[in-house]
Design an enzyme around this catalytic site. Structure first.
Site, PDB file in Angstrom:
ATOM      1  N   SER A 290       0.836  -1.191   0.000  1.00  8.52           N
ATOM      2  CA  SER A 290       0.000   0.000   0.000  1.00  8.52           C
ATOM      3  C   SER A 290       0.873   1.244   0.000  1.00  8.52           C
ATOM      4  CB  SER A 290      -0.912   0.020   1.232  1.00  8.52           C
ATOM      5  OG  SER A 290      -0.192   0.424   2.388  1.00  8.52           O
ATOM      6  N   ASP A 291       0.287   2.378  -0.322  1.00  7.38           N
ATOM      7  CA  ASP A 291       0.969   3.638  -0.099  1.00  7.38           C
ATOM      8  C   ASP A 291       0.808   3.999   1.376  1.00  7.38           C
ATOM      9  OD1 ASP A 291       2.340   6.032  -0.503  1.00  7.38           O
ATOM     10  OD2 ASP A 291       1.273   6.489  -2.363  1.00  7.38           O
ATOM     11  N   TYR A 292       1.441   5.074   1.786  1.00  7.37           N
ATOM     12  CA  TYR A 292       1.521   5.495   3.186  1.00  7.37           C
ATOM     13  C   TYR A 292       0.124   5.611   3.809  1.00  7.37           C
ATOM     14  CZ  TYR A 292       3.732   8.029   7.097  1.00  7.37           C
ATOM     15  OH  TYR A 292       4.219   8.415   8.329  1.00  7.37           O
ATOM     16  N   THR A 293      -0.176   4.756   4.776  1.00  2.43           N
ATOM     17  CA  THR A 293      -1.473   4.674   5.477  1.00  2.43           C
ATOM     18  C   THR A 293      -2.634   4.433   4.521  1.00  2.43           C
ATOM     19  OG1 THR A 293      -1.931   7.070   5.520  1.00  2.43           O
ATOM     20  CG2 THR A 293      -0.654   6.171   7.349  1.00  2.43           C
ATOM     21  N   GLY A 294      -2.344   3.893   3.355  1.00  2.00           N
ATOM     22  CA  GLY A 294      -3.389   3.699   2.353  1.00  2.00           C
ATOM     23  C   GLY A 294      -4.491   2.757   2.800  1.00  2.00           C
TER      24      GLY A 294
END
Length: 767
Positions: A290-294
């Site tokens: 995932s992307d950051y905190t996605g």
């Protein structure tokens, strides 16, 4: 990011592979050996340890010598961490890796990742600038050097390349990609993956790439970051998917999910995207992060609470959770409730372990922890020279009326502008490992390159923007603009005093580094008014004004293009910025960059891109306005600068284009040739561009599509013939039923120096 494990020594022999060749698939014996090893390991793992491999927390503030006392250390010892990201320094990384491989139960090493986007400590131009070189070998070298430096400092995974197609310059992350064209974007994606990964991920001077953002992130509505994306599947496949698929075909080891939603489902939980397209259609065998905190952010999208979105992400095919820790903390209960299966957990865990295996971390978890390497491999003179050379090739000469450029050495030159003496902004956005104090400012570069017979006079002249709060937002992450709090009139008067002593004025103006990049969307993409006022005052002196324009996106500079004789767009050139800019201004290097985005006349034309489709009422070519046609009342449909545009200090003449045939059948090959001559007095490089138009299709087709290009160097008076081979493969597209094929009929073949200035011939091609 992270590293992984120590255990049994398993030696895989990769015979006959050169250091930087095309990646080869894992041999059957090696694949079987990897499967056997991971099967045995996973039988020993608890559910919690398997979920730990899916967990990618931020590194936090880990201090060398104190790593074992951090909160993250306890999780590593407990087997609850699969990797870390943006932890920097080989000694620090070795210390943290030691926690995993010597103090955890199963001794599984960590992945260590970082945003190595356009260089490590040696910083190359921002990716949009790199794309303007149209030089795949140079782009690959930049990634290779970045990999060598990052791996020397303990990194084995990079969140790059970003391959999102971007056609709306309001979106700040246009700076981080390769522009608006899928064909060029695909070629650059392959070059970057090759550069980072080489042909052997077990070599300690290569790193695993992570292609982002999957998918369609560059088409965010209103150009506002993280926003919704909505388009037809046909458009996805024909106009946006190609660079992602090209990177997969090149062997990319990992993929990052995008923040946006697709078909009403956030990409991070979109099973059609991550499983049906990525794995089943394209055969991707790596892992998805995932992307950051996605993962956690999907609750704000409105598809469920944290437990629900974590389960949906895992079921969709996500393998690793960056920062949210939702998979680690919520999946155990979802497993008990039957909302996810053990098979889904195992599949994700296996893909992470395979990545670590392919990086050679099970053989030697300290493979990237040689403390002697940074001094030998990082920020070397050779790397810096390469960065300087590539930066100079990325600059796009937009205007050069009266041959103001190149400048002559000797006399006095006034260098004025808020970006003239600012090291911090030269590397551009996403330069997280750079030492800004070592970057070369324009002032420093000019003084050194100009020589002792040339006097460089300097004044700042204005702030970046009149609004101090805006300037603060535009100077984040250490990119200080050192605001001058004196009245603007005082600053301009000082600049005019300096200018009065000079023969020519260089104005270093435009965007600051953080005016583009993530979360840097703009509704006004002009040069800020404070700088416009400075430029007008300089123009009033009557002396020639050369604009050195800094930009991380297409800008609207219609006013400046009309007013000033010379404009050199330098993007953000990297750590050697000042030297590269001076090399081009003084003619030691002839500019050869070409735009990879269309530059609009004003913001009202956005989105504007060359490979658009016709309407049923197209405006006749050459017309300004015609009632009941597709046009504007106030400006033409034309861009200020078209895709592929870029001038040189010499001139190139294209001879008459020739085709080997005007009637073809089946899998025959069409050869298109053109003779190009350098008519000037200096050596120069030109990018010949091939475009094709499918005249009639079962579904509507673009007015032109880039299908080939070649960058050539010509001595004064020299001519070369450029040849393009065209096969039916270049004619294929995804039709209404998403079948990938070509259709018989007429095609326009176009060759030229940019997307607008082309020669055109028609062929008929039957099946």
């Amino acid at each position: 990011m992270s590293t992984t494990k120590h255990s049994l020594l398993i030696v895989l022999l990769f015979a006959g592979l050169s250091a930087w060749a095309q990646p080869k698939p894992v041999a059957n014996a090696d694949a079987a050996q990897m499967k056997s090893f991971i099967d045995k390991l996973m039988k020993q793992m608890t559910v919690e340890e398997k979920l730990g491999q899916l967990n990618l927390p931020g590194s936090g503030d880990i201090v060398t010598g104190q790593a074992g006392n951090t909160d993250i250390a306890a999780k590593i010892r407990a087997g609850k961490v699969g990797g870390l990201f943006n932890i920097k320094g080989v000694e620090k990384i070795r210390e943290v890796q030691k926690l995993a491989v010597e103090q955890s139960r199963l001794k599984i090493p960590l992945l260590f990742g970082m945003d190595v986007i356009h260089g490590y400590q040696t910083v190359f131009p921002i990716p949009l600038g790199l794309s303007a070189t149209w030089d795949m070998k140079a782009i690959e070298r930049s990634a290779q050097i970045a990999a060598r430096e990052a791996s020397a400092d303990g990194i084995n995974w990079t969140f790059s390349p970003m391959v999102d197609i971007a056609r709306d310059p309001r979106w700040g992350r246009m700076a981080e990609g390769a522009g608006e064209d899928p064909y060029l974007g695909g070629e650059i994606a392959k070059a970057m993956v090759r550069g980072y990964q080489g042909n052997d991920l077990k070599a300690n001077n290569t790193i695993m790439s992570c292609v982002k953002h999957f998918a369609l992130y560059g088409a965010a509505e209103a150009g506002r970051d993280y926003n919704t994306t909505d388009m037809s599947h046909q458009r996805m496949y024909n106009e946006y998917f190609l660079p992602y698929q090209a990177a997969v075909d090149a062997g990319a080891g990992s993929i990052m999910a995008s923040f946006n939603e697709i078909d009403g489902v956030p990409a991070t939980a979109n099973k059609w995207l991550m499983t049906d397209v990525l794995r089943k259609q394209w055969g991707f065998a790596g892992f998805v992060v995932s992307d950051y905190t996605g993962v956690g952010e999907m609750t704000s999208h409105g598809i469920g609470d944290t437990a629900t979105v974590a389960a949906r992400a895992l079921m969709a095919g996500l393998d690793m959770d960056m920062v949210s820790e939702a998979l680690l903390t919520k999946i155990p209960q979802s497993l008990k409730e039957g909302k996810v299966t053990m098979a889904q957990i195992d599949a994700a865990c296996r893909r992470i372990l395979e990545a670590k295996y392919k990086l050679g971390l099970f053989e030697d978890p300290y493979r990237y922890c040689d403390v002697t390497r940074p001094a030998k491999d990082v920020y070397t003179a050779a790397n810096r020279q390469e960065a300087r050379s590539i930066a100079a090739q990325s600059f796009v000469l937009l205007k050069n009326e009266g041959n103001v450029l190149p400048l002559k050495r000797g006399g006095k030159i006034a260098l004025i502008g808020p970006l003239a003496d600012n090291r911090e902004n030269m590397p551009g956005t996403w330069s997280v490992a750079a030492d800004f104090s070592k970057a070369i400012s324009v002032l420093e570069g000019l003084k050194e390159v100009a020589g002792s017979n040339t006097e460089i006079l300097y004044a700042k002249g204005s702030n970046l923007d009149y609004d101090a709060r805006f300037e603060e937002r535009a100077g984040m992450f250490g990119k200080n603009l050192r605001r001058d709090n004196r009245p603007s009139a005082t600053q301009i008067a000082e600049a005019l005093q300096i200018a009065s002593k000079a023969d020519v004025i260089i104005a270093a103006v435009g965007e600051s580094a953080e005016m583009s990049g993530e979360s840097s969307s703009r509704t006004n993409i002009e040069i800020p008014q404070a700088q416009k006022d400075l430029l007008k005052a300089l123009k009033a002196t009557g002396k020639p004004v050369v604009l050195v324009l800094f930009a991380g996106r297409s800008l609207t500079i219609t006013e400046e293009a009309a007013a000033y004789p010379a404009i050199l767009n330098v993007w953000f050139p990297g750590s050697e910025a000042g030297y590269a800019i001076a090399d081009v201004l003084f003619g030691d290097v002839n500019p050869s960059g070409k735009l990879t985005t269309t530059w609009p006349q004003n913001i009202g034309q956005v989105p504007l891109f060359y490979n658009h489709k016709n309407t049923g009422r197209p405006l006749p070519e050459g017309n300004w306005f015609e009632k009941f046609k597709t046009n504007y009342l106030d400006v033409t449909n034309d861009p200020l600068y078209p895709f592929g545009f870029g001038l040189s200090y010499t001139t190139f003449t294209y001879g008459k284009m020739k085709l080997s045939s005007q009637s073809l059948k089946g899998n025959q090959t069409l050869t298109a040739t053109v003779n190009i001559t350098n008519n000037g007095k200096v050596t120069g490089k030109e990018v010949a561009q091939l475009y094709i138009r499918d005249i009639v299709g079962s579904t509507t087709r673009p007015v032109a599509e880039l299908k080939g290009f070649e960058k050539i160097e010509l001595q004064p008076g020299e001519s070369k013939t450029v040849s393009f081979s065209i096969t039916p493969e270049l004619l294929k597209f995804y039709n209404y039923d998403l079948k990938y094929d070509w259709e018989a009929g007429d095609f326009d073949i176009m060759i030229g120096s940019n997307s607008k200035d082309v020669q055109k011939l028609r062929v008929n091609w039957q099946k």
